[in-house]
Scaffold this active site. Sequence first.
Site, PDB file in Angstrom:
ATOM      1  N   GLY A  43      37.956  41.342  46.926  1.00 16.57           N
ATOM      2  CA  GLY A  43      39.083  40.412  46.797  1.00 16.57           C
ATOM      3  C   GLY A  43      40.467  41.008  47.022  1.00 16.57           C
ATOM      4  O   GLY A  43      41.393  40.313  47.420  1.00 16.57           O
ATOM      5  N   ASP A  99      42.849  41.775  42.774  1.00 15.82           N
ATOM      6  CA  ASP A  99      43.345  40.471  43.228  1.00 15.82           C
ATOM      7  C   ASP A  99      43.851  39.587  42.095  1.00 15.82           C
ATOM      8  O   ASP A  99      44.934  39.031  42.174  1.00 15.82           O
ATOM      9  CB  ASP A  99      42.257  39.732  44.050  1.00 15.82           C
ATOM     10  N   ASP A 102      41.841  37.295  35.111  1.00 17.32           N
ATOM     11  CA  ASP A 102      41.475  35.980  34.591  1.00 17.32           C
ATOM     12  C   ASP A 102      41.195  36.165  33.093  1.00 17.32           C
ATOM     13  O   ASP A 102      42.128  36.212  32.295  1.00 17.32           O
ATOM     14  CB  ASP A 102      40.265  35.515  35.412  1.00 17.32           C
ATOM     15  N   ARG A 164      38.356  34.041  52.502  1.00 20.00           N
ATOM     16  CA  ARG A 164      39.098  35.282  52.260  1.00 20.00           C
ATOM     17  C   ARG A 164      40.183  35.529  53.299  1.00 20.00           C
ATOM     18  O   ARG A 164      41.193  36.158  53.021  1.00 20.00           O
ATOM     19  CB  ARG A 164      38.154  36.493  52.266  1.00 20.00           C
TER      20      ARG A 164
HETATM   21  P1  IMP Z   1      38.080  38.510  34.830  1.00 23.98           P
HETATM   22  O1  IMP Z   1      37.097  39.618  34.613  1.00 23.98           O
HETATM   23  O2  IMP Z   1      37.683  37.259  34.077  1.00 23.98           O
HETATM   24  O3  IMP Z   1      39.510  38.883  34.562  1.00 23.98           O
HETATM   25  O4  IMP Z   1      37.886  38.030  36.320  1.00 23.98           O
HETATM   26  C1  IMP Z   1      38.445  38.618  37.367  1.00 23.98           C
HETATM   27  C2  IMP Z   1      37.622  38.325  38.606  1.00 23.98           C
HETATM   28  O5  IMP Z   1      37.195  36.960  38.664  1.00 23.98           O
HETATM   29  C3  IMP Z   1      38.463  38.541  39.829  1.00 23.98           C
HETATM   30  O6  IMP Z   1      38.350  39.856  40.287  1.00 23.98           O
HETATM   31  C4  IMP Z   1      37.893  37.531  40.801  1.00 23.98           C
HETATM   32  O7  IMP Z   1      36.833  38.131  41.513  1.00 23.98           O
HETATM   33  C5  IMP Z   1      37.327  36.442  39.964  1.00 23.98           C
HETATM   34  N1  IMP Z   1      38.215  35.260  39.909  1.00 23.98           N
HETATM   35  C6  IMP Z   1      38.811  34.754  38.818  1.00 23.98           C
HETATM   36  N2  IMP Z   1      39.532  33.656  39.117  1.00 23.98           N
HETATM   37  C7  IMP Z   1      39.417  33.476  40.437  1.00 23.98           C
HETATM   38  C8  IMP Z   1      39.961  32.503  41.360  1.00 23.98           C
HETATM   39  O8  IMP Z   1      40.716  31.569  41.014  1.00 23.98           O
HETATM   40  N3  IMP Z   1      39.602  32.649  42.655  1.00 23.98           N
HETATM   41  C9  IMP Z   1      38.779  33.653  43.099  1.00 23.98           C
HETATM   42  N4  IMP Z   1      38.262  34.581  42.284  1.00 23.98           N
HETATM   43  C10 IMP Z   1      38.568  34.493  40.963  1.00 23.98           C
HETATM   44 MG    MG Z   2      37.593  40.548  42.157  1.00 25.52          MG
END
Ligand code: IMP
Ligand code: MG
Length: 179
Positions: A43, A99, A102, A164
Amino acid sequence: MHPDLQKILLTEDQIRSRVTQVAQEVDKALAGKRPLAVGILKGSIIFYADFIRCLTMPLELDFMAVSSYGSGSASSGNLKIRKDLDTDIRGRDVIVIEDIIDSGFTLACLKKLLTERGASSVTIVTLLDKHERRTHDIAPDYNCFEIPDEFVVGYGLDYDERYRSLPYIGILKRSVYEK
Ligand code: IMP
Ligand code: MG
């Protein structure tokens, strides 16, 4: 605009100017160091390429691929390392380039791992922050844009490996992932 998008959230111009601004801040903060820029695949690749070209210190590049178990538009589960670094990071100043943050799970796990491996500093840089969804106690050191709780694609970000290569960032129509 791509027909699967509900709207464009960030245009190419907005992304370019903010990424440049943030990279210049990091460039100042790490002046005199020889950092290792770690891109989190896949990403971050477009962000990574734009970001590192604004850094003026001697830089080494490396990559990791990680995934949380499970699929879908909300991340869940355990962090799995799918591709590890080639570089020994003991004593290194590491810049993690990701990228989106979340829940914060991915970056919380990565920061812990890189610190345990003996990095002398870990600087986390994110393109996007969905701060409303944070469940882990972690904040990026630098973030380009705070965004609402919507699923976004483009500029490296995917849904099911698609979108992408879009040069802008858009909100994906719910009908694309809710069928
Ligand atoms: P976290 O571990 O919940 O912080 O998630 C992070 C990962 O979730 C990122 O590296 C993305 O791969 C994926 N992700 C979270 N939200 C999105 C989005 O809105 N679009 C695309 N990928 C996302
Ligand atoms: Mg990612």
